[in-house]
Design a protein around this motif. Structure first.
Motif, mmCIF file in Angstrom:
data_model
loop_
_atom_site.group_PDB
_atom_site.id
_atom_site.type_symbol
_atom_site.label_atom_id
_atom_site.label_comp_id
_atom_site.label_asym_id
_atom_site.label_seq_id
_atom_site.Cartn_x
_atom_site.Cartn_y
_atom_site.Cartn_z
ATOM 1 N N VAL A 81 0.850 -1.181 0.000
ATOM 2 C CA VAL A 81 0.000 0.000 0.000
ATOM 3 C C VAL A 81 0.890 1.237 0.000
ATOM 4 N N ARG A 82 0.640 2.134 -0.988
ATOM 5 C CA ARG A 82 1.420 3.369 -1.088
ATOM 6 C C ARG A 82 0.489 4.555 -1.308
ATOM 7 N N GLU A 83 0.795 5.646 -0.631
ATOM 8 C CA GLU A 83 0.128 6.916 -0.907
ATOM 9 C C GLU A 83 0.949 7.616 -1.978
ATOM 10 N N GLU A 84 0.286 8.073 -3.033
ATOM 11 C CA GLU A 84 1.006 8.669 -4.140
ATOM 12 C C GLU A 84 0.247 9.853 -4.695
ATOM 13 N N GLY A 85 0.987 10.849 -5.120
ATOM 14 C CA GLY A 85 0.429 11.956 -5.880
ATOM 15 C C GLY A 85 1.142 11.999 -7.212
ATOM 16 N N HIS A 86 0.403 12.080 -8.298
ATOM 17 C CA HIS A 86 1.024 12.019 -9.621
ATOM 18 C C HIS A 86 1.452 13.372 -10.153
ATOM 19 N N ARG A 87 0.757 14.417 -9.742
ATOM 20 C CA ARG A 87 1.087 15.750 -10.243
ATOM 21 C C ARG A 87 1.125 16.732 -9.072
ATOM 22 N N GLY A 89 0.254 19.613 -6.731
ATOM 23 C CA GLY A 89 -1.011 20.274 -6.448
ATOM 24 C C GLY A 89 -2.210 19.335 -6.404
ATOM 25 N N HIS A 90 -2.040 18.097 -6.779
ATOM 26 C CA HIS A 90 -3.130 17.127 -6.712
ATOM 27 C C HIS A 90 -2.987 16.303 -5.434
ATOM 28 N N HIS A 91 -4.108 15.995 -4.829
ATOM 29 C CA HIS A 91 -4.061 15.254 -3.568
ATOM 30 C C HIS A 91 -3.541 13.829 -3.804
ATOM 31 N N PRO A 92 -2.833 13.303 -2.819
ATOM 32 C CA PRO A 92 -2.347 11.924 -2.942
ATOM 33 C C PRO A 92 -3.504 10.930 -2.829
ATOM 34 N N HIS A 93 -3.318 9.784 -3.398
ATOM 35 C CA HIS A 93 -4.293 8.716 -3.299
ATOM 36 C C HIS A 93 -3.558 7.398 -3.080
ATOM 37 N N THR A 94 -4.307 6.377 -2.784
ATOM 38 C CA THR A 94 -3.717 5.103 -2.403
ATOM 39 C C THR A 94 -3.601 4.164 -3.606
ATOM 40 N N HIS A 95 -2.436 3.534 -3.710
ATOM 41 C CA HIS A 95 -2.211 2.467 -4.691
ATOM 42 C C HIS A 95 -2.023 1.164 -3.925
ATOM 43 N N HIS A 96 -2.598 0.105 -4.451
ATOM 44 C CA HIS A 96 -2.468 -1.234 -3.872
ATOM 45 C C HIS A 96 -1.802 -2.114 -4.921
ATOM 46 N N ASN A 97 -0.489 -2.250 -4.840
ATOM 47 C CA ASN A 97 0.247 -3.025 -5.829
ATOM 48 C C ASN A 97 0.424 -4.453 -5.323
ATOM 49 N N PRO A 98 -0.015 -5.453 -6.136
ATOM 50 C CA PRO A 98 0.181 -6.847 -5.732
ATOM 51 C C PRO A 98 1.668 -7.160 -5.531
ATOM 52 N N ILE A 99 1.942 -7.916 -4.484
ATOM 53 C CA ILE A 99 3.304 -8.344 -4.207
ATOM 54 C C ILE A 99 3.519 -9.667 -4.934
ATOM 55 N N THR A 100 4.538 -9.698 -5.764
ATOM 56 C CA THR A 100 4.801 -10.921 -6.546
ATOM 57 C C THR A 100 5.888 -11.746 -5.932
#
Length: 100
Positions: A81-87, A89-100
């Motif tokens: 689980v990672r909090e990320e902002g792509h640009r 001024g944009h609020h961060p959001h959560t990414h759920h990347n599968p662990i391989t």
């Protein structure tokens, strides 16, 4: 992230009500669910869950252990689980990347 799949007889005394109550008690875990009528007596539900492993497991166990649930299985997919902002001024959001 997990899926919970179970089959139950909807004629079982108060089972549908108990299942619904359990879902409401853990509403924060459910991303989506679907309900299918298999025949005149049996229903199939598939629930997509997101949350801490212990909370997802506790919810799944409570559903599967309910009297009248004929089949139940939970499949857990470990994620990072990672909090990320792509640009800027944009609020961060959560990414759920599968662990391989």
């Amino acid at each position: 992230i997990a899926t919970l799949t179970y089959v139950y007889n909807h004629h079982e005394f108060e089972l549908a009500s108990r299942i619904t109550s359990t879902h409401h008690e853990h509403h924060d875990l459910t991303l989506a669910s679907t309900h299918v009528h298999l025949d005149h007596d049996n229903c199939l539900e598939v629930v997509i869950l997101r949350g801490a492993t212990k909370n997802v497991r506790k919810f799944a166990d409570a559903i599967i252990a309910s009297r009248g649930v004929r089949h139940g299985k939970v499949v857990m997919v470990p994620v990072e689980v990672r909090e990320e902002g792509h640009r800027p001024g944009h609020h961060p959001h959560t990414h759920h990347n599968p662990i391989t």
